[in-house]
Design an enzyme around this catalytic site. Structure first.
Site, PDB file in Angstrom:
ATOM      1  CB  THR A 147      -0.841   0.214   1.371  1.00  0.00           C
ATOM      2  OG1 THR A 147      -1.794  -1.122   1.233  1.00  0.00           O
ATOM      3  CG2 THR A 147      -1.882   1.281   1.207  1.00  0.00           C
ATOM      4  CE1 TYR A 168     -16.835   0.027  -3.185  1.00  0.00           C
ATOM      5  CE2 TYR A 168     -17.472  -2.063  -4.609  1.00  0.00           C
ATOM      6  CZ  TYR A 168     -17.659  -0.808  -4.160  1.00  0.00           C
ATOM      7  OH  TYR A 168     -18.679  -0.116  -4.700  1.00  0.00           O
ATOM      8  CE1 TYR A 182      -1.571  -4.804   6.125  1.00  0.00           C
ATOM      9  CE2 TYR A 182      -1.528  -4.175   3.517  1.00  0.00           C
ATOM     10  CZ  TYR A 182      -1.554  -3.795   4.894  1.00  0.00           C
ATOM     11  OH  TYR A 182      -1.505  -2.504   5.262  1.00  0.00           O
ATOM     12  NE  ARG A 195      -4.116   1.768   3.466  1.00  0.00           N
ATOM     13  CZ  ARG A 195      -4.055   2.783   2.811  1.00  0.00           C
ATOM     14  NH1 ARG A 195      -5.184   3.261   1.575  1.00  0.00           N
ATOM     15  NH2 ARG A 195      -3.391   3.978   3.074  1.00  0.00           N
ATOM     16  CE  LYS A 230       1.680  -4.209   7.124  1.00  0.00           C
ATOM     17  NZ  LYS A 230       1.803  -3.187   5.920  1.00  0.00           N
ATOM     18  CB  ILE A 243       5.524  -5.119   6.968  1.00  0.00           C
ATOM     19  CG1 ILE A 243       5.959  -6.566   7.040  1.00  0.00           C
ATOM     20  CG2 ILE A 243       5.231  -4.299   6.015  1.00  0.00           C
ATOM     21  CD1 ILE A 243       5.221  -7.269   6.041  1.00  0.00           C
TER      22      ILE A 243
END
Length: 290
Positions: free
Chosen positions: A46, A109, A135, A140, A163, A205
């Site tokens: 990202t 989404y 992840y 997000r 992550k 990360i």
């Protein structure tokens, strides 16, 4: 996969004033972060503005990192999406030479069910020629990978870690307590790196490691040595600068910091905009305390 323990830097993608990839800036970044003690590179996550780089650019950026990896650090490549078949198609066309693992974001989404998330990752893990790191970033994606789903996925031989950027410490503890011994819990939130190390995480990360890799090296060394006074001394000074990294969306803030350090310019691609004057002033003030 102990080579992925410690600090992974979520590399920004430097751009020039024409919004083209600035490879001189990227070379500076690779050299600067390596000197400050990061343990591996994360390419096109990202923070690398992967949402607005083309397929051709992604391949070129990855190859550039391969070619300019002077310390031969491990490479994790961002490869995910919310169309499972499209991810599988991308895997077929990707050159995995020099890639140690992929970091694959949970589908965004669509807001899939936990079973949908599970099946999505199983399909990717079955297809990927390199190990997969999950992840989880609900802020997000608007959906959380539950601890139960993560633990189910951890049983797959090609899924090696997560992550975890949910900000939910109880969820992270549940994963840490019940996971296979070799499954990696990785912090996805810079400011929670210390607490996550304390409950069994193997690293982070990091966004801030683009500019402050030395802090995260000290945090890692303190945590691995059981010296949490050292962890606090390295982590607490970042408390003021960290929220500014997200005030106008990531990587706007960290690119402004890198520009102030002379590493690369602060340009981003639409729909993101460069830091406003107010944010620049706030970042400048925060940097004086570091």
């Amino acid at each position: 996969m102990k080579k992925l323990h410690g600090t992974g830097v979520a590399l920004v993608t430097p751009f020039n004033q024409h919004k083209n990839v600035d490879y001189d800036g990227l070379k500076n970044l690779l050299e600067a972060t390596a000197k400050k003690g990061v343990d591996y590179y994360v390419v096109q996550g990202t923070t690398g503005e992967s949402a607005t780089t083309t397929s051709a650019e992604k391949a070129e950026i990855l190859q550039f990192v391969r070619d300019n990896n002077a310390q031969n650090l491990p490479i994790v490549y961002g490869l995910g999406g919310n169309n499972t078949q499209a991810v599988l198609d991308t895997i077929k066309t990707t050159n995995f030479e020099g890639i140690d693992a992929i970091l694959s974001v949970s589908p965004y989404y669509n807001k899939p069910s936990q079973e949908g998330i599970y099946q999505h990752y199983i399909a990717i893990a079955d297809a990927s020629p390199v190990p997969v790191i999950l992840y989880n970033v609900p802020g997000r994606t608007m959906s959380n990978i539950s601890a139960e789903t993560t633990l189910r996925l951890a049983k797959h031989k090609n899924i090696i870690g997560v992550k975890e950027a949910s900000g939910n410490l109880e969820q992270a503890m549940t994963i840490s307590h019940n996971k296979p011994s070799d499954f990696m819990l990785i912090s996805g939130d810079d400011m929670l790196t210390g607490p996550l190390y304390a409950i069994g995480a193997v690293g982070v990360i990091s966004v801030l490691a683009n500019a402050f890799g030395d802090h995260f090296k000290s945090i890692k060394e303190g945590a691995f040595n059981g010296d949490f006074n050292q962890v606090q001394k390295a982590l607490f000074p970042l408390l003021q600068i960290n929220p500014l990294m997200y005030a106008e969306s990531n990587p706007v803030g960290i690119k402004e910091v890198l520009a102030s350090q002379g590493v690369c310019e602060n340009y981003v691609r639409l729909p993101l905009l460069e830091a406003t004057e107010d944010l620049k002033k706030s970042i400048k003030t925060a940097l004086t305390s570091l």
